[in-house]
Design a protein around this motif. Sequence first.
Motif, PDB file in Angstrom:
ATOM      1  N   PRO A  48     -62.663   4.995   2.525  1.00 22.01           N
ATOM      2  CA  PRO A  48     -62.854   5.090   0.909  1.00 22.01           C
ATOM      3  C   PRO A  48     -62.614   6.535   0.322  1.00 22.01           C
ATOM      4  O   PRO A  48     -62.863   7.543   0.787  1.00 22.01           O
ATOM      5  N   SER A  49     -62.388   6.162  -1.017  1.00 23.95           N
ATOM      6  CA  SER A  49     -61.979   7.608  -1.564  1.00 23.95           C
ATOM      7  C   SER A  49     -63.511   8.394  -1.699  1.00 23.95           C
ATOM      8  O   SER A  49     -63.558   9.710  -1.955  1.00 23.95           O
ATOM      9  N   PHE A  70     -50.022   9.340   3.347  1.00 32.11           N
ATOM     10  CA  PHE A  70     -51.324   8.796   3.130  1.00 32.11           C
ATOM     11  C   PHE A  70     -52.441   9.334   3.782  1.00 32.11           C
ATOM     12  O   PHE A  70     -52.742   9.099   5.161  1.00 32.11           O
ATOM     13  N   ASN A  71     -53.284  10.246   3.193  1.00 37.10           N
ATOM     14  CA  ASN A  71     -54.538  10.858   3.724  1.00 37.10           C
ATOM     15  C   ASN A  71     -55.614   9.778   4.141  1.00 37.10           C
ATOM     16  O   ASN A  71     -56.148   9.489   3.275  1.00 37.10           O
ATOM     17  N   GLU A  72     -55.869   9.753   5.434  1.00 37.24           N
ATOM     18  CA  GLU A  72     -57.115   8.857   5.928  1.00 37.24           C
ATOM     19  C   GLU A  72     -57.096   7.423   5.099  1.00 37.24           C
ATOM     20  O   GLU A  72     -57.922   7.288   4.152  1.00 37.24           O
ATOM     21  N   PRO A  73     -56.115   6.614   5.017  1.00 35.25           N
ATOM     22  CA  PRO A  73     -56.005   5.669   4.112  1.00 35.25           C
ATOM     23  C   PRO A  73     -57.173   4.400   4.597  1.00 35.25           C
ATOM     24  O   PRO A  73     -57.517   3.565   3.775  1.00 35.25           O
ATOM     25  N   ASP A  74     -57.662   4.559   5.879  1.00 37.45           N
ATOM     26  CA  ASP A  74     -58.701   3.545   6.171  1.00 37.45           C
ATOM     27  C   ASP A  74     -60.054   3.935   5.656  1.00 37.45           C
ATOM     28  O   ASP A  74     -61.070   3.259   6.067  1.00 37.45           O
ATOM     29  N   TRP A 110     -65.414   8.901   0.470  1.00 38.73           N
ATOM     30  CA  TRP A 110     -65.556   9.828   1.756  1.00 38.73           C
ATOM     31  C   TRP A 110     -64.236  10.718   2.038  1.00 38.73           C
ATOM     32  O   TRP A 110     -64.000  11.495   2.760  1.00 38.73           O
ATOM     33  N   GLY A 111     -63.345  10.848   0.803  1.00 39.68           N
ATOM     34  CA  GLY A 111     -62.192  11.650   0.843  1.00 39.68           C
ATOM     35  C   GLY A 111     -60.850  10.993   1.533  1.00 39.68           C
ATOM     36  O   GLY A 111     -59.907  11.432   1.716  1.00 39.68           O
ATOM     37  N   GLY A 112     -61.047   9.428   1.656  1.00 43.71           N
ATOM     38  CA  GLY A 112     -59.929   8.894   1.886  1.00 43.71           C
ATOM     39  C   GLY A 112     -59.065   8.192   0.730  1.00 43.71           C
ATOM     40  O   GLY A 112     -59.363   8.378  -0.173  1.00 43.71           O
ATOM     41  N   SER A 113     -57.797   8.158   1.164  1.00 39.17           N
ATOM     42  CA  SER A 113     -56.980   7.410  -0.060  1.00 39.17           C
ATOM     43  C   SER A 113     -56.960   6.003  -0.059  1.00 39.17           C
ATOM     44  O   SER A 113     -56.650   5.475  -0.950  1.00 39.17           O
ATOM     45  N   ASP A 114     -57.851   5.234   0.777  1.00 44.54           N
ATOM     46  CA  ASP A 114     -58.188   4.013   0.616  1.00 44.54           C
ATOM     47  C   ASP A 114     -57.026   3.125   0.181  1.00 44.54           C
ATOM     48  O   ASP A 114     -56.983   2.521  -0.842  1.00 44.54           O
ATOM     49  N   VAL A 115     -56.060   2.906   1.147  1.00 41.65           N
ATOM     50  CA  VAL A 115     -54.954   2.071   0.901  1.00 41.65           C
ATOM     51  C   VAL A 115     -54.855   1.110   2.291  1.00 41.65           C
ATOM     52  O   VAL A 115     -55.141   1.336   3.136  1.00 41.65           O
ATOM     53  N   THR A 116     -54.512  -0.246   1.530  1.00 42.84           N
ATOM     54  CA  THR A 116     -54.224  -1.205   2.755  1.00 42.84           C
ATOM     55  C   THR A 116     -53.114  -1.004   3.349  1.00 42.84           C
ATOM     56  O   THR A 116     -52.114  -0.492   2.842  1.00 42.84           O
ATOM     57  N   PRO A 117     -53.031  -1.640   4.724  1.00 41.84           N
ATOM     58  CA  PRO A 117     -51.959  -1.530   5.516  1.00 41.84           C
ATOM     59  C   PRO A 117     -50.709  -2.328   4.847  1.00 41.84           C
ATOM     60  O   PRO A 117     -49.669  -1.637   4.626  1.00 41.84           O
ATOM     61  N   ALA A 118     -51.029  -3.298   4.244  1.00 44.95           N
ATOM     62  CA  ALA A 118     -49.714  -4.107   3.349  1.00 44.95           C
ATOM     63  C   ALA A 118     -49.238  -3.104   2.306  1.00 44.95           C
ATOM     64  O   ALA A 118     -47.939  -2.912   2.138  1.00 44.95           O
ATOM     65  N   ASN A 119     -50.052  -2.449   1.397  1.00 49.29           N
ATOM     66  CA  ASN A 119     -49.585  -1.499   0.239  1.00 49.29           C
ATOM     67  C   ASN A 119     -48.888  -0.152   0.909  1.00 49.29           C
ATOM     68  O   ASN A 119     -47.957  -0.118   0.232  1.00 49.29           O
ATOM     69  N   ALA A 120     -49.505  -0.090   1.934  1.00 52.38           N
ATOM     70  CA  ALA A 120     -48.864   1.529   2.655  1.00 52.38           C
ATOM     71  C   ALA A 120     -47.298   1.047   3.008  1.00 52.38           C
ATOM     72  O   ALA A 120     -46.591   2.122   2.998  1.00 52.38           O
ATOM     73  N   ALA A 121     -47.371   0.090   3.716  1.00 55.28           N
ATOM     74  CA  ALA A 121     -45.993  -0.428   4.472  1.00 55.28           C
ATOM     75  C   ALA A 121     -45.011  -0.421   3.044  1.00 55.28           C
ATOM     76  O   ALA A 121     -43.914   0.060   3.299  1.00 55.28           O
ATOM     77  N   LEU A 122     -45.331  -0.950   1.878  1.00 51.79           N
ATOM     78  CA  LEU A 122     -44.349  -1.112   0.627  1.00 51.79           C
ATOM     79  C   LEU A 122     -44.082   0.386   0.319  1.00 51.79           C
ATOM     80  O   LEU A 122     -42.870   0.473   0.199  1.00 51.79           O
ATOM     81  N   ALA A 123     -45.045   1.276   0.319  1.00 57.70           N
ATOM     82  CA  ALA A 123     -44.771   2.538  -0.266  1.00 57.70           C
ATOM     83  C   ALA A 123     -43.977   3.260   0.778  1.00 57.70           C
ATOM     84  O   ALA A 123     -43.100   4.170   0.314  1.00 57.70           O
ATOM     85  N   TRP A 124     -44.185   3.109   1.993  1.00 60.42           N
ATOM     86  CA  TRP A 124     -43.483   3.868   3.174  1.00 60.42           C
ATOM     87  C   TRP A 124     -42.104   3.192   3.123  1.00 60.42           C
ATOM     88  O   TRP A 124     -41.130   4.235   3.010  1.00 60.42           O
ATOM     89  N   ILE A 125     -41.708   1.966   2.789  1.00 64.98           N
ATOM     90  CA  ILE A 125     -40.180   1.735   2.645  1.00 64.98           C
ATOM     91  C   ILE A 125     -39.603   2.343   1.643  1.00 64.98           C
ATOM     92  O   ILE A 125     -38.656   2.606   1.562  1.00 64.98           O
ATOM     93  N   ALA A 126     -40.365   2.241   0.528  1.00 64.18           N
ATOM     94  CA  ALA A 126     -39.713   2.935  -0.754  1.00 64.18           C
ATOM     95  C   ALA A 126     -39.316   4.277  -0.623  1.00 64.18           C
ATOM     96  O   ALA A 126     -38.490   4.767  -1.264  1.00 64.18           O
ATOM     97  N   ASN A 127     -40.528   4.923  -0.155  1.00 63.88           N
ATOM     98  CA  ASN A 127     -40.170   6.534  -0.119  1.00 63.88           C
ATOM     99  C   ASN A 127     -39.860   7.179   1.130  1.00 63.88           C
ATOM    100  O   ASN A 127     -39.498   8.120   1.135  1.00 63.88           O
ATOM    101  N   PHE A 128     -40.503   6.741   2.226  1.00 65.52           N
ATOM    102  CA  PHE A 128     -40.105   7.343   3.458  1.00 65.52           C
ATOM    103  C   PHE A 128     -38.694   7.062   4.205  1.00 65.52           C
ATOM    104  O   PHE A 128     -38.099   7.888   4.652  1.00 65.52           O
ATOM    105  N   VAL A 129     -38.543   5.837   4.225  1.00 66.50           N
ATOM    106  CA  VAL A 129     -37.279   5.148   5.094  1.00 66.50           C
ATOM    107  C   VAL A 129     -36.053   5.852   4.604  1.00 66.50           C
ATOM    108  O   VAL A 129     -35.278   6.364   5.455  1.00 66.50           O
TER     109      VAL A 129
END
Length: 291
Positions: A116-117, A110-114, A119-138
Motif C-alpha cells: 500500500p501507499s 512500478f515500485n513495490e506494487p504489492d 508503506w511506500g508501495g505503488s499499490d497497483v493490481t496485477p491486472a492494471n499493471a499488465a495493461l500499463a506494461w503493454i502500453a508503455n513497456f512492450v
Amino acid sequence: MVSKYLIGAGALLSPLVSATSSAKRGLIFIPNSTTLQDNSIWVQTGSDLTWYYNYGNLPSSDYTHIPQSKFEFVPMMWGVGPNPSQDTAFHDSVVNLINTGTPISHVLSFNEPDAPSAWGGSDVTPANAALAWIANFVPLQKLGVKLGIPAVTGAPTGFDWTEQFLANCTSILQTQCPYDFIPLHWYDNLGGLQSHINQYATAFPGKKIWVTEYADPNQDLATTQQFFNQSASYMDGLASLERYSYFGAFRSNVSNVGPNATFLNNAGRLTDIGSLYLGFGLTGVVPTSNN
C-alpha cells in the motif's frame, strides 16, 4: 580501480583486503534539498558506481552532464494512473530521451506494487499493471530497451503478485509476456537475501536479476557492516545477478532504515560502508557522528 569489502566484528568471511571493482553497483539517488552538496559525492573521481535511478522518468539535473556510457540513468515508471491502458506518458518520455541524445538501454517499472501507499508501495493490481506494461513497456523493447518487471516487496505476497502480473500480461497479449530482467527488493539478513534471489532464479530461469533496493535495517553497527560485506561479496560473485543498488545513499539522521545502514554520517562524510561501496578505503567515520 580497487574496491574493498568491510570486515565487521564477527564477520564470517575471510578478510578481503582488496577485490576488483564492481560494475554491478548503482546509486539509488534520493536528493535532500537541504544537503545538495552531497549529490557530487556519488560521482567523484574513482567512484565504482556505473548507473543510477531516481524513482522517476527523467535524469537528475546533477548528472545530465555525464555520458550514459559512464553513469547510466535508468528511468522508472513508479506507479500506474487511472487509465492504465491509455496513459503512455512514460513510454513517450523515454522515446523523447532517446531521440534527443540520451541512449536509454534499461527501464524499471512500478515500485513495490504489492504494498500500500502508506508503506511506500505503488499499490497497483496485477491486472492494471499488465495493461500499463503493454502500453508503455512492450513498445520500448521493440526499440532495443531492456525491460525490468515490477520490483515487488520481499514478502511472499510479492512473488504471488509477480506470477499474477505475468499471467495477466500473457493472457492479454496471447503470447508470453516480454521482459528482460527481474528487479528485487530485500530488507533483512543475508540468508534471506540469498533465498529470495534463488526463489526467483529458479522460477524464472535464464532471466537476469537486479537487486534494486536492499539493506539489513535497524541493526547495530557491527551487524550492519557484516551484512554489507557478505552481501556485496555474494552478489559480485553471482553470475545471474547483473546489478545491485544498496539503499543507503543519504545521511544517518534522515535514514528510514536505521542510523547505521547509511553511506554518510550526520555531517555528510562517507562512512566505511559508503566509502567501500564507492570503491575507496575505510574512513573510520561512525554513521551517527556529527563531524
